[in-house]
Motif scaffolding. Sequence first.
Motif, PDB file in Angstrom:
ATOM      1  N   SER A  13      35.056  65.703  21.106  1.00 43.60           N
ATOM      2  CA  SER A  13      35.150  65.034  22.409  1.00 43.60           C
ATOM      3  C   SER A  13      34.293  63.786  22.433  1.00 43.60           C
ATOM      4  CB  SER A  13      34.688  65.971  23.524  1.00 43.60           C
ATOM      5  OG  SER A  13      33.277  66.072  23.505  1.00 43.60           O
ATOM      6  N   ASN A  14      34.472  63.032  23.471  1.00 43.26           N
ATOM      7  CA  ASN A  14      33.697  61.812  23.643  1.00 43.26           C
ATOM      8  C   ASN A  14      32.561  61.993  24.636  1.00 43.26           C
ATOM      9  OD1 ASN A  14      35.227  60.357  21.844  1.00 43.26           O
ATOM     10  ND2 ASN A  14      36.711  59.754  23.383  1.00 43.26           N
ATOM     11  N   ALA A  15      32.180  63.238  24.928  1.00 44.83           N
ATOM     12  CA  ALA A  15      31.121  63.491  25.902  1.00 44.83           C
ATOM     13  C   ALA A  15      29.816  62.827  25.477  1.00 44.83           C
ATOM     14  CB  ALA A  15      30.912  64.989  26.086  1.00 44.83           C
ATOM     15  N   CYS A  16      29.522  62.855  24.182  1.00 39.83           N
ATOM     16  CA  CYS A  16      28.266  62.254  23.728  1.00 39.83           C
ATOM     17  C   CYS A  16      28.298  60.734  23.900  1.00 39.83           C
ATOM     18  CB  CYS A  16      27.971  62.635  22.295  1.00 39.83           C
ATOM     19  SG  CYS A  16      29.241  62.146  21.156  1.00 39.83           S
ATOM     20  N   TYR A  17      29.477  60.119  23.781  1.00 39.83           N
ATOM     21  CA  TYR A  17      29.566  58.674  23.986  1.00 39.83           C
ATOM     22  C   TYR A  17      29.277  58.325  25.441  1.00 39.83           C
ATOM     23  CZ  TYR A  17      31.842  58.685  19.435  1.00 39.83           C
ATOM     24  OH  TYR A  17      32.120  58.859  18.117  1.00 39.83           O
ATOM     25  N   TRP A  18      29.807  59.145  26.355  1.00 43.46           N
ATOM     26  CA  TRP A  18      29.547  58.909  27.783  1.00 43.46           C
ATOM     27  C   TRP A  18      28.073  59.124  28.090  1.00 43.46           C
ATOM     28  CZ3 TRP A  18      32.664  56.058  30.309  1.00 43.46           C
ATOM     29  CH2 TRP A  18      34.014  56.046  29.996  1.00 43.46           C
ATOM     30  N   ASP A  19      27.456  60.133  27.455  1.00 45.48           N
ATOM     31  CA  ASP A  19      26.019  60.343  27.635  1.00 45.48           C
ATOM     32  C   ASP A  19      25.237  59.126  27.172  1.00 45.48           C
ATOM     33  OD1 ASP A  19      26.392  62.871  28.648  1.00 45.48           O
ATOM     34  OD2 ASP A  19      25.858  63.912  26.789  1.00 45.48           O
ATOM     35  N   ALA A  20      25.632  58.571  26.030  1.00 44.51           N
ATOM     36  CA  ALA A  20      24.932  57.398  25.491  1.00 44.51           C
ATOM     37  C   ALA A  20      25.088  56.202  26.426  1.00 44.51           C
ATOM     38  CB  ALA A  20      25.459  57.057  24.100  1.00 44.51           C
ATOM     39  N   LYS A  21      26.281  56.014  26.980  1.00 46.52           N
ATOM     40  CA  LYS A  21      26.497  54.907  27.921  1.00 46.52           C
ATOM     41  C   LYS A  21      25.679  55.113  29.189  1.00 46.52           C
ATOM     42  CE  LYS A  21      31.055  53.669  26.259  1.00 46.52           C
ATOM     43  NZ  LYS A  21      32.479  53.562  26.537  1.00 46.52           N
ATOM     44  N   ARG A  22      25.612  56.350  29.654  1.00 46.77           N
ATOM     45  CA  ARG A  22      24.813  56.657  30.841  1.00 46.77           C
ATOM     46  C   ARG A  22      23.324  56.382  30.571  1.00 46.77           C
ATOM     47  NH1 ARG A  22      24.569  62.359  31.237  1.00 46.77           N
ATOM     48  NH2 ARG A  22      22.779  62.003  29.914  1.00 46.77           N
ATOM     49  N   ASP A  23      22.846  56.803  29.407  1.00 45.73           N
ATOM     50  CA  ASP A  23      21.445  56.573  29.058  1.00 45.73           C
ATOM     51  C   ASP A  23      21.149  55.086  28.928  1.00 45.73           C
ATOM     52  OD1 ASP A  23      21.120  59.293  29.081  1.00 45.73           O
ATOM     53  OD2 ASP A  23      21.063  59.505  26.901  1.00 45.73           O
ATOM     54  N   PHE A  24      22.083  54.326  28.370  1.00 42.42           N
ATOM     55  CA  PHE A  24      21.891  52.886  28.257  1.00 42.42           C
ATOM     56  C   PHE A  24      21.812  52.256  29.647  1.00 42.42           C
ATOM     57  CE2 PHE A  24      23.656  48.558  28.031  1.00 42.42           C
ATOM     58  CZ  PHE A  24      22.687  47.978  27.227  1.00 42.42           C
ATOM     59  N   ALA A  25      22.711  52.651  30.533  1.00 44.92           N
ATOM     60  CA  ALA A  25      22.690  52.123  31.908  1.00 44.92           C
ATOM     61  C   ALA A  25      21.373  52.486  32.590  1.00 44.92           C
ATOM     62  CB  ALA A  25      23.868  52.669  32.703  1.00 44.92           C
ATOM     63  N   GLY A  26      20.906  53.697  32.367  1.00 39.71           N
ATOM     64  CA  GLY A  26      19.619  54.110  32.941  1.00 39.71           C
ATOM     65  C   GLY A  26      18.464  53.286  32.403  1.00 39.71           C
ATOM     66  N   SER A  27      18.500  52.973  31.117  1.00 41.66           N
ATOM     67  CA  SER A  27      17.419  52.175  30.541  1.00 41.66           C
ATOM     68  C   SER A  27      17.440  50.742  31.075  1.00 41.66           C
ATOM     69  CB  SER A  27      17.489  52.181  29.015  1.00 41.66           C
ATOM     70  OG  SER A  27      18.626  51.487  28.557  1.00 41.66           O
ATOM     71  N   VAL A  28      18.629  50.204  31.339  1.00 43.06           N
ATOM     72  CA  VAL A  28      18.722  48.862  31.918  1.00 43.06           C
ATOM     73  C   VAL A  28      18.153  48.875  33.340  1.00 43.06           C
ATOM     74  CG1 VAL A  28      20.333  47.081  32.721  1.00 43.06           C
ATOM     75  CG2 VAL A  28      20.629  48.112  30.466  1.00 43.06           C
ATOM     76  N   ILE A  29      18.490  49.895  34.111  1.00 43.82           N
ATOM     77  CA  ILE A  29      17.960  50.015  35.479  1.00 43.82           C
ATOM     78  C   ILE A  29      16.440  50.137  35.453  1.00 43.82           C
ATOM     79  CG2 ILE A  29      17.866  51.544  37.502  1.00 43.82           C
ATOM     80  CD1 ILE A  29      20.880  52.133  36.915  1.00 43.82           C
ATOM     81  N   LEU A  30      15.913  50.969  34.554  1.00 44.26           N
ATOM     82  CA  LEU A  30      14.458  51.111  34.453  1.00 44.26           C
ATOM     83  C   LEU A  30      13.796  49.820  33.976  1.00 44.26           C
ATOM     84  CD1 LEU A  30      14.111  54.740  33.074  1.00 44.26           C
ATOM     85  CD2 LEU A  30      13.553  53.902  35.356  1.00 44.26           C
ATOM     86  N   SER A  31      14.476  49.058  33.144  1.00 46.81           N
ATOM     87  CA  SER A  31      13.935  47.767  32.705  1.00 46.81           C
ATOM     88  C   SER A  31      13.796  46.814  33.884  1.00 46.81           C
ATOM     89  CB  SER A  31      14.824  47.140  31.637  1.00 46.81           C
ATOM     90  OG  SER A  31      14.738  47.849  30.442  1.00 46.81           O
ATOM     91  N   PHE A  32      14.828  46.764  34.722  1.00 43.49           N
ATOM     92  CA  PHE A  32      14.740  45.919  35.911  1.00 43.49           C
ATOM     93  C   PHE A  32      13.639  46.400  36.852  1.00 43.49           C
ATOM     94  CE2 PHE A  32      19.165  44.525  34.888  1.00 43.49           C
ATOM     95  CZ  PHE A  32      18.881  43.169  34.798  1.00 43.49           C
ATOM     96  N   ALA A  33      13.488  47.715  36.983  1.00 46.26           N
ATOM     97  CA  ALA A  33      12.419  48.268  37.825  1.00 46.26           C
ATOM     98  C   ALA A  33      11.048  47.893  37.261  1.00 46.26           C
ATOM     99  CB  ALA A  33      12.559  49.780  37.933  1.00 46.26           C
ATOM    100  N   LEU A  34      10.916  47.934  35.943  1.00 49.26           N
ATOM    101  CA  LEU A  34       9.653  47.559  35.316  1.00 49.26           C
ATOM    102  C   LEU A  34       9.346  46.083  35.533  1.00 49.26           C
ATOM    103  CD1 LEU A  34       7.253  48.380  33.562  1.00 49.26           C
ATOM    104  CD2 LEU A  34       8.652  47.913  31.560  1.00 49.26           C
TER     105      LEU A  34
END
Length: 168
Positions: A13-34
Amino acid sequence: MGLRGNDIDRTGSNACYWDAKRDFAGSVILSFALIAAGGLYVEIFPVEAEVQVSTRHVLLAFAVISPVKVQNMILGGEIIRSGGKTKYIMWIDFIGTWLFGVPLGFLAAFVWEFTIPYVYFMLSLEECVRYMISLVVFKKGLWKINYRIIFGVNIFGENVLTNCGRYG
């Protein structure tokens, strides 16, 4: 969360790819917060204004490179490593650190005489090199070991020789 490469092999399945995309989006949001909160964080400490400015610049450099660091943790630390060929990660880390990061850090600090924030940013660029190499390894599928051929048992302990009908 476990090793995502196992999810790729086991379910297809592609579940791990979606997890990776979600984690990347989260890291971008945290970067802006930082970036947004970096000034407040630096002002907590009673240091000179020059140190505060330098620290803000280091935080900015960290925030810019942080999404790449997160992708490296996911791709190198989870997906490629779980495929079984851990030597690939060792060589990717070696190339990133010793052939790119350390020489570039040395040049930035001692030859070009950059300030600390710029030296930190230049050192952090090794993450980009690691990520590019990891992407090539991942896209080519070089990171997967076929456990069925080597052990007769897959990574989940299932006897694949019996399951495939050869010996049973």
